[in-house]
Motif scaffolding. Structure first.
Motif, short mmCIF file in Angstrom:
data_model
loop_
_atom_site.label_atom_id
_atom_site.label_comp_id
_atom_site.label_asym_id
_atom_site.label_seq_id
_atom_site.Cartn_x
_atom_site.Cartn_y
_atom_site.Cartn_z
N ILE A 207 35.68 47.24 44.19
CA ILE A 207 36.88 48.38 44.07
C ILE A 207 36.12 49.48 44.60
O ILE A 207 35.11 49.88 44.34
CB ILE A 207 37.01 48.45 42.70
CG1 ILE A 207 37.59 47.11 42.00
CG2 ILE A 207 38.02 49.52 42.43
CD1 ILE A 207 37.68 46.87 40.38
N ALA B 101 32.03 47.19 39.27
CA ALA B 101 33.12 47.00 40.37
C ALA B 101 32.30 46.79 41.92
O ALA B 101 32.12 48.01 42.26
CB ALA B 101 34.25 48.00 40.37
N THR C 288 33.57 48.28 32.66
CA THR C 288 33.97 47.01 32.87
C THR C 288 35.35 46.85 32.49
O THR C 288 35.95 46.03 32.85
CB THR C 288 32.99 46.26 31.86
OG1 THR C 288 31.77 46.35 32.33
CG2 THR C 288 33.30 44.59 32.09
N ALA D 245 37.57 48.42 35.44
CA ALA D 245 37.39 47.38 36.69
C ALA D 245 38.50 45.87 36.23
O ALA D 245 38.95 45.49 37.22
CB ALA D 245 36.14 47.05 36.87
#
Length: 329
Positions: A113, A110, A85, A88
Motif C-alpha cells: 500500500i 502494509a 494493521t 491496512a
C-alpha cells in the motif's frame, strides 16, 4: 397518439432496460485513505484540517469521493503496530503517516500500500526510503530536516533574546535515532557561540520531572527541546515545567510555542500536511510513490509566545519581534 402518452411509453420501456444500458454515467469512485497518528485527534486538529483543506483544493470531498480512516495512538507508541494493521486491513488506497514511528508501523503492516509521510526526520538514514530523489518501494513524502544549520539557528534565537546566556539545556529522547545527529550539530554550533550544553534525556513523560531537575542542578539558563513523537505528545507538560523552572525554551514547530515554550523555529507542520494531499492525488492518479522524490521543507516560521515572555520576565527584543511570523499574545 398524444405526446404525453408517447413519452410515458418510452419512460416505461426504459425502466425495463438492463441497468448497464440505462446507466449513462459511471458511478464516482470513492477512494479510501488511512491516516495514522501517534498523538490524539485533539492534538493534531491543525494538521488534520490542513490535510483535508489540501484535498478539497484538489477536488476531493470527504464523504463523497473520498473516505478517511483516522486512527490515533493517543501518545501510546505501543499501539501503533495494531492501529497500522487495522488500517491496512480496511483496504485503503493510501496511508498517510505523521512521524518516523507511524511510518515504520505502516511499512510493517502494509508492504504494498502506498505510504505518504507528511513529516519524517532523516528518512534515508532511518531506512524509510532509499534516497530522497528516488525513494523506491512504496513510501514517499516530506522530510522535516532542512539541514544541521537550523539547530544552530535556534541557539542564535535564544542568544538574541538573552545575550548573556552561557549554559543551554538540551531535552531529548535518546531512543529517537535522528537526535544523535541533531545533538552533534548543536554541540558544534554551541562551541561557535561560546555556549556550554547540558544534556537531559527523556524517553517518556515519567522522566520529564527528573530531566528538568537535572537541568536545574546543572544550572541551565535556557532550553532547547529536540522534538520527536514522544515529546511532541507531551509538549503541554514540557511547557508548564519550562515556565515553572524559569527556563526560556525553544523547539521545532509552532505547536510547542502554543504549548507554552517561549519560541519555536522550524517547519510549518500544517503546511506539509496540506502539501501531502498533492502527493496523495498524484498517487491516486497512477504515479508510483517510489518515483516521487521526498520533498524538503520550503516554509519556516518563527513563533514567539509573549505570554510566556511575561511570565518569565523577559523583554523580547523588538528586532526579534519584527522577524516573527506569529506572535502569541
Amino acid at each position: 397518439m398524444r405526446r404525453r402518452e408517447f413519452m410515458g411509453l418510452i419512460g416505461g420501456a426504459a425502466a425495463t432496460w438492463p441497468s448497464g444500458i440505462r446507466a449513462q454515467q459511471p458511478a464516482t469512485k470513492v477512494y479510501r485513505i488511512g491516516y495514522l497518528a501517534s498523538a490524539s485527534r485533539e492534538q493534531t486538529l491543525r494538521n488534520i484540517g490542513a490535510f483535508e483543506a489540501g484535498l478539497r483544493s484538489l477536488g476531493y470531498r470527504v464523504g463523497e469521493n473520498i473516505v478517511i480512516e483516522y486512527r490515533f495512538a493517543d501518545g501510546d507508541m505501543g499501539r501503533l503496530a495494531t492501529l497500522a494493521t487495522e488500517v491496512a486491513g480496511l483496504g485503503v488506497d493510501i496511508i498517510v503517516s505523521g512521524t518516523n514511528a507511524t511510518t515504520v508501523a505502516a511499512m510493517k503492516a502494509a508492504r504494498t500500500i502506498p505510504i505518504v509521510m507528511a513529516n519524517s526526520a532523516e528518512p534515508v538514514s532511518a531506512g524509510l526510503v532509499a534516497s530522497l530523489a528516488r525513494p523506491g518501494g512504496n513510501v514517499t513524502g516530506f522530510s522535516s530536516e532542512p539541514g544541521d544549520e537550523i539547530n544552530g539557528k535556534r541557539l542564535e534565537f535564544l542568544k538574541d533574546t538573552l545575550p548573556n546566556v552561557s549554559r543551554v539545556g538540551i531535552l531529548w529522547n535518546p531512543d529517537f535515532a535522528p537526535n544523535q545527529k541533531r545533538l552533534a550539530s548543536l554541540r558544534e554550533a554551541g562551541q561557535t557561540l561560546g555556549l556550554t550544553l547540558v544534556s537531559a534525556e527523556a524517553r517518556g513523560p515519567d522522566i520529564l520531572e527528573p530531566a528538568f531537575a537535572t537541568l536545574v542542578r546543572e544550572r541551565a539558563q535556557v532550553l532547547v527541546v529536540l522534538s520527536d513523537g514522544v515529546l511532541f505528545n507531551h509538549r503541554g507538560e514540557i511547557g508548564v515545567m519550562a515556565v515553572r523552572n524559569r527556563l526560556p525554551a525553544i523547539s521545532a514547530v509552532r505547536e510547542y510555542a502554543e504549548a507554552g515554550l517561549l519560541l519555536s523555529y522550524g517547519i510549518d507542520l500544517a503546511d506539509q500536511f496540506r502539501r501531502s494531499a498533492t502527493l496523495v492525488d498524484r498517487i491516486l492518479k497512477g504515479t508510483k510513490p517510489g518515483d516521487l522524490p521526498v520533498e524538503r521543507p520550503t516554509k519556516y516560521e518563527l513563533v514567539i509566545n509573549l505570554q510566556t515572555a511575561k511570565a518569565l520576565g523577559i523583554n523580547v527584543p523588538p528586532t526579534l519581534l519584527t522577524r516573527a511570523d506569529a506572535v502569541i499574545e
